[in-house]
Design an enzyme around this catalytic site. Structure first.
Site, PDB file in Angstrom:
ATOM      1  CB  SER A 274      -0.950  -0.051   1.207  1.00 14.35           C
ATOM      2  OG  SER A 274      -1.923   0.961   1.158  1.00 14.35           O
TER       3      SER A 274
ATOM      4  CG  HIS B  89      -4.285  -1.742  -2.088  1.00 10.35           C
ATOM      5  ND1 HIS B  89      -4.778  -2.452  -1.016  1.00 10.35           N
ATOM      6  CD2 HIS B  89      -3.702  -0.637  -1.531  1.00 10.35           C
ATOM      7  CE1 HIS B  89      -4.523  -1.818   0.107  1.00 10.35           C
ATOM      8  NE2 HIS B  89      -3.873  -0.716  -0.180  1.00 10.35           N
TER       9      HIS B  89
END
EC number: 3.4.21.92
Length: 210
Positions: A106, A131
Site C-alpha cells: 500500500s 492497490h
C-alpha cells in the site's frame, strides 16, 4: 493483547561508542541515524510520519548533498500520513535511497518507489503489494458523496505518482491497482517499482583495497 511494535521498541538495544571525550550510549536507531539511515517499520500513521519527516529534514540540514537511506518494512497505512513522507522526500535536497526488507504494501510501496532513480532496491525475499486507496464513511448522504469524490481524486493522484516513478502508462497502473496486487522482488523490478534486487551489500572501495 499488547502491541508487538511497542513491545519491540521497549527492547531496543543500546550501543556504546568510544569518542575522544569518553563513552557515549545511543539507542540503535539513533546510532543508525548518525549514518543517515532511517527506518519505516510498521503501519504508516501520523506519529510515524512526523518522526520520519523530522529525521529527513534534520539530515538535510546536516548535509544537503549526502544520500539518505530509507529502510522500509511496512503494511501501509493512512494515505495522508504517507503523502507527508512522500512530499518531504521529494522536497529535500539530498537524494533518498529506498530499500524494502520484509514487505512494502500500500503506502509502503509508494514510498519505496519514490526513492531517487537508480537507488530503489529490494531484498530478494521481500513482498511488494499495490492497490487503490480505501475508506469508510458515515453521516449525511451529501457528506458521504463528498468523501467519495475526494477518495476518487486521491486514487487518481496516487495513480499519477506511480506513473511518474515506474514509467508505466496510466491505464496499466489503474488496472494493476484496481485490486490487491502482490509482487515478488523480481516482479517489482520488472514493473518499475524498484531498480534492482540485491542479495549482498556491495563492497566499499576500502574493503576492496584491503
Amino acid at each position: 493483547m499488547s502491541d508487538p511494535i511497542k513491545t519491540a521498541l521497549s527492547l531496543v538495544p543500546m550501543v556504546i561508542e568510544q569518542t575522544n571525550r569518553g563513552e557515549r550510549a545511543y539507542d540503535i536507531f539513533s546510532r543508525l541515524l548518525k549514518e543517515r539511515i532511517i527506518f519505516i517499520n510498521g503501519p504508516v500513521e501520523d506519529g510515524m510520519a512526523m518522526l520520519v519527516c523530522a529525521q529527513l529534514l534534520f539530515l538535510e540540514a546536516e548535509n544537503p548533498k549526502k544520500e539518505i537511506s530509507l529502510y522500509i518494512n511496512s503494511p501501509g497505512g493512512v494515505v495522508t500520513s504517507g503523502m507527508a513522507i512522500y512530499d518531504t522526500m521529494q522536497f529535500i535536497r539530498p537524494p533518498v535511497s529506498t530499500l524494502c526488507m520484509g514487505q512494502a504494501a500500500s503506502m509502503g510501496s509508494l514510498l519505496l518507489t519514490a526513492g531517487a532513480k537508480g537507488h530503489r532496491f529490494t531484498l530478494p525475499n521481500a513482498r511488494i503489494m499495490v492497490h487503490q486507496p480505501s475508506g469508510g464513511f458515515q453521516g449525511q448522504a451529501s457528506d458521504i458523496e463528498r468523501h467519495a469524490q475526494d477518495i476518487i481524486k486521491m486514487k487518481q493522484r496516487l495513480n499519477e505518482i506511480y506513473v511518474q516513478h515506474t514509467g508505466q502508462n496510466y491505464d496499466v497502473i489503474e488496472r494493476t491497482l484496481d485490486r490487491d496486487h502482490f509482487m515478488t522482488a523480481e516482479e517489482a523490478k520488472q514493473f518499475g517499482l524498484v531498480d534492482d534486487v540485491i542479495q549482498y551489500r556491495a563492497e566499499t572501495e576500502k574493503e576492496e583495497k584491503d
